[in-house]
Design a protein around this motif. Structure first.
Motif, PDB file in Angstrom:
ATOM      1  N   SER A   1     -17.409  -6.276   0.633  1.00 28.42           N
ATOM      2  CA  SER A   1     -16.938  -4.962   1.079  1.00 28.42           C
ATOM      3  C   SER A   1     -15.516  -4.622   0.634  1.00 28.42           C
ATOM      4  N   VAL A   2     -14.741  -5.615   0.192  1.00 29.56           N
ATOM      5  CA  VAL A   2     -13.344  -5.350  -0.153  1.00 29.56           C
ATOM      6  C   VAL A   2     -13.000  -5.825  -1.558  1.00 29.56           C
ATOM      7  N   PHE A   3     -13.129  -7.112  -1.823  1.00 31.88           N
ATOM      8  CA  PHE A   3     -12.596  -7.692  -3.057  1.00 31.88           C
ATOM      9  C   PHE A   3     -13.537  -7.597  -4.259  1.00 31.88           C
ATOM     10  N   GLY A   4     -14.812  -7.579  -4.027  1.00 26.06           N
ATOM     11  CA  GLY A   4     -15.758  -7.640  -5.130  1.00 26.06           C
ATOM     12  C   GLY A   4     -16.032  -9.077  -5.515  1.00 26.06           C
ATOM     13  N   ALA A   5     -17.110  -9.287  -6.251  1.00 28.86           N
ATOM     14  CA  ALA A   5     -17.563 -10.648  -6.539  1.00 28.86           C
ATOM     15  C   ALA A   5     -16.693 -11.385  -7.539  1.00 28.86           C
ATOM     16  N   ASP A   6     -15.960 -10.667  -8.390  1.00 29.23           N
ATOM     17  CA  ASP A   6     -15.265 -11.320  -9.495  1.00 29.23           C
ATOM     18  C   ASP A   6     -13.759 -11.476  -9.299  1.00 29.23           C
TER      19      ASP A   6
ATOM     20  N   PHE B   1      -1.532 -11.402  -4.388  1.00 28.25           N
ATOM     21  CA  PHE B   1      -1.493 -10.107  -3.700  1.00 28.25           C
ATOM     22  C   PHE B   1      -2.757  -9.826  -2.898  1.00 28.25           C
ATOM     23  N   ASN B   2      -3.877 -10.413  -3.268  1.00 31.67           N
ATOM     24  CA  ASN B   2      -5.122 -10.207  -2.520  1.00 31.67           C
ATOM     25  C   ASN B   2      -5.192 -11.215  -1.385  1.00 31.67           C
ATOM     26  N   VAL B   3      -5.221 -10.719  -0.168  1.00 33.24           N
ATOM     27  CA  VAL B   3      -5.089 -11.579   1.006  1.00 33.24           C
ATOM     28  C   VAL B   3      -6.209 -11.306   2.004  1.00 33.24           C
ATOM     29  N   LEU B   4      -6.822 -12.366   2.495  1.00 30.37           N
ATOM     30  CA  LEU B   4      -7.742 -12.282   3.621  1.00 30.37           C
ATOM     31  C   LEU B   4      -7.137 -13.104   4.757  1.00 30.37           C
ATOM     32  N   ALA B   5      -6.589 -12.432   5.748  1.00 32.68           N
ATOM     33  CA  ALA B   5      -5.932 -13.091   6.879  1.00 32.68           C
ATOM     34  C   ALA B   5      -6.915 -13.197   8.038  1.00 32.68           C
ATOM     35  N   LEU B   6      -7.372 -14.405   8.301  1.00 34.48           N
ATOM     36  CA  LEU B   6      -8.383 -14.622   9.336  1.00 34.48           C
ATOM     37  C   LEU B   6      -7.787 -14.498  10.732  1.00 34.48           C
ATOM     38  N   GLU B   7      -8.593 -13.998  11.647  1.00 34.00           N
ATOM     39  CA  GLU B   7      -8.194 -13.959  13.049  1.00 34.00           C
ATOM     40  C   GLU B   7      -8.444 -15.320  13.689  1.00 34.00           C
ATOM     41  N   PRO B   8      -7.502 -15.854  14.441  1.00 34.41           N
ATOM     42  CA  PRO B   8      -7.777 -17.086  15.193  1.00 34.41           C
ATOM     43  C   PRO B   8      -8.891 -16.832  16.207  1.00 34.41           C
ATOM     44  N   ASN B   9      -9.700 -17.850  16.426  1.00 29.76           N
ATOM     45  CA  ASN B   9     -10.787 -17.761  17.407  1.00 29.76           C
ATOM     46  C   ASN B   9     -11.756 -16.619  17.107  1.00 29.76           C
TER      47      ASN B   9
ATOM     48  N   GLN C   1       0.830  -1.205   0.000  1.00 27.66           N
ATOM     49  CA  GLN C   1       0.000   0.000   0.000  1.00 27.66           C
ATOM     50  C   GLN C   1       0.866   1.258   0.000  1.00 27.66           C
ATOM     51  N   LYS C   2       2.068   1.161   0.558  1.00 30.38           N
ATOM     52  CA  LYS C   2       2.954   2.320   0.623  1.00 30.38           C
ATOM     53  C   LYS C   2       3.649   2.590  -0.709  1.00 30.38           C
ATOM     54  N   ALA C   3       3.567   1.636  -1.629  1.00 31.11           N
ATOM     55  CA  ALA C   3       4.202   1.795  -2.928  1.00 31.11           C
ATOM     56  C   ALA C   3       3.192   1.975  -4.048  1.00 31.11           C
ATOM     57  N   ASP C   4       2.067   1.298  -3.943  1.00 36.53           N
ATOM     58  CA  ASP C   4       1.094   1.259  -5.035  1.00 36.53           C
ATOM     59  C   ASP C   4      -0.238   1.814  -4.554  1.00 36.53           C
ATOM     60  N   PRO C   5      -0.709   2.918  -5.135  1.00 39.72           N
ATOM     61  CA  PRO C   5      -1.952   3.549  -4.659  1.00 39.72           C
ATOM     62  C   PRO C   5      -3.199   2.707  -4.892  1.00 39.72           C
ATOM     63  N   LEU C   6      -3.105   1.658  -5.715  1.00 38.08           N
ATOM     64  CA  LEU C   6      -4.259   0.807  -5.953  1.00 38.08           C
ATOM     65  C   LEU C   6      -4.524  -0.146  -4.789  1.00 38.08           C
ATOM     66  N   PHE C   7      -3.534  -0.355  -3.932  1.00 37.70           N
ATOM     67  CA  PHE C   7      -3.683  -1.283  -2.809  1.00 37.70           C
ATOM     68  C   PHE C   7      -4.476  -0.634  -1.683  1.00 37.70           C
ATOM     69  N   THR C   8      -5.363  -1.422  -1.078  1.00 30.13           N
ATOM     70  CA  THR C   8      -6.098  -0.979   0.097  1.00 30.13           C
ATOM     71  C   THR C   8      -6.003  -2.051   1.176  1.00 30.13           C
ATOM     72  N   VAL C   9      -6.030  -1.621   2.420  1.00 30.02           N
ATOM     73  CA  VAL C   9      -5.988  -2.520   3.580  1.00 30.02           C
ATOM     74  C   VAL C   9      -7.179  -2.185   4.459  1.00 30.02           C
TER      75      VAL C   9
ATOM     76  N   GLY D   1     -13.241 -10.232  12.193  1.00 32.06           N
ATOM     77  CA  GLY D   1     -12.721 -11.577  11.995  1.00 32.06           C
ATOM     78  C   GLY D   1     -11.549 -11.699  11.054  1.00 32.06           C
ATOM     79  N   ALA D   2     -11.070 -10.584  10.457  1.00 32.59           N
ATOM     80  CA  ALA D   2      -9.983 -10.713   9.482  1.00 32.59           C
ATOM     81  C   ALA D   2      -9.418  -9.350   9.105  1.00 32.59           C
ATOM     82  N   THR D   3      -8.252  -9.397   8.449  1.00 35.31           N
ATOM     83  CA  THR D   3      -7.678  -8.232   7.781  1.00 35.31           C
ATOM     84  C   THR D   3      -7.603  -8.554   6.295  1.00 35.31           C
ATOM     85  N   ALA D   4      -8.066  -7.621   5.463  1.00 35.54           N
ATOM     86  CA  ALA D   4      -8.085  -7.832   4.023  1.00 35.54           C
ATOM     87  C   ALA D   4      -7.148  -6.850   3.327  1.00 35.54           C
ATOM     88  N   VAL D   5      -6.371  -7.370   2.377  1.00 32.85           N
ATOM     89  CA  VAL D   5      -5.504  -6.544   1.537  1.00 32.85           C
ATOM     90  C   VAL D   5      -5.915  -6.782   0.096  1.00 32.85           C
ATOM     91  N   PHE D   6      -6.273  -5.703  -0.612  1.00 34.35           N
ATOM     92  CA  PHE D   6      -6.746  -5.805  -1.998  1.00 34.35           C
ATOM     93  C   PHE D   6      -5.844  -4.980  -2.900  1.00 34.35           C
TER      94      PHE D   6
END
Length: 258
Positions: free
Chosen positions: A68-73, A45-53, A19-27, A32-37
């Motif tokens: 809310s983040v990645f879109g359907a496609d 590059f698109n990551v959904l990191a789930l929270e344990p428990n 995200q600090k290099a490419d303006p297209l990236f969002t966090v 229940g998770a952190t999403a990087v698109f």
């Protein structure tokens, strides 16, 4: 001290670093998770990191992330550091890929003697970063994922390389890139990522030499603790270098069924 929780946090930091290099990236943090698109359809590059428990089901978290983040496609990868957390998704997506979470300290390191000598450059320009992308894209072959990985690396300008907290190294032979690897330094801890060799050159000791170069560069940058994720097949390189298994994490690639 490095543990499974720390490995997850550093993995997210690596994904979010773009995200600090490419303006297209969002966090985005969701329940229940952190999403990087990345803005593109790529499960690298698109990551959904789930929270344990997590308090809600994995299915609900994934559905929320899609809306809310990645879109359907768009494709993305779902990562878990809790055994069984992805089980509800396997009927649709298949079995999760298990990776070993490993760690080492500077004192526990066992330096290896690579079979070959590599000419290694730190990625200080967009050309270096594009070369790293060439190596990584070839791992996927001639498919859409390989194309998207190559495109993201090649799209970065000089300023992006300077702003990217990830530090990449590229090995060259006869003027062309043959291997790459990267690390992210957080305090005195280096998380090591993407040690890769062009498929046609694997099995010649290049991977071991590349890993040693990344480890040395991280040490020179001030690292005293190290962590990484390895496949079962690739863990031997790291075990010989003094890494120990902490546990496991799991990954599933999500793509909307056609």
């Amino acid at each position: 001290m490095i543990d499974i929780k720390t490995n997850r946090e550093l993995f997210i930091a690596k994904a979010a670093a773009w995200q600090k290099a490419d303006p297209l990236f969002t966090v985005k943090d969701i329940m229940g998770a952190t999403a990087v698109f990345s803005g593109s359809s790529t499960d690298t590059f698109n990551v959904l990191a789930l929270e344990p428990n997590a308090k809600r089901s994995t299915v609900e978290t994934v559905d929320h992330a899609r809306r809310s983040v990645f879109g359907a496609d768009n494709r993305f990868a779902i990562w878990s550091w809790e055994e069984g957390q992805l089980d509800d998704l396997t009927p649709l997506l298949g079995a999760a890929e298990e990776n070993l979470v490993m760690s080492a300290t500077l004192e526990s390191r066992v330096p290896q003697k690579p079979k070959i000598a590599l000419t290694v450059a730190h990625a200080t320009s967009s050309a270096h970063l594009a070369a790293a992308g060439t190596v990584l894209a070839e791992i996927f072959g001639e498919n859409e994922e390989g194309f998207m990985v190559q495109s993201i690396y090649m799209a970065q300008e000089e300023a992006a390389v300077k702003n990217l907290p990830l530090q990449y190294l590229v090995a060259y032979e006869d003027g062309g890139p043959v291997a790459t690897g990267s690390f992210l330094l957080t305090g005195d801890t280096a998380s090591i990522f993407d040690v890769a060799v062009r498929p046609s050159l694997q099995g010649k000791g290049i991977g071991s030499a590349m890993f040693e170069a990344v480890f040395d560069a991280a040490t020179e940058a001030g690292a005293k603790n190290f962590t990484l994720q390895a496949t079962a097949d690739g863990a031997g390189i790291y075990e010989r270098a003094g890494f120990k298994k902490l546990g496991s994490c799991w990954c599933l690639d999500f793509a909307e069924p056609q």
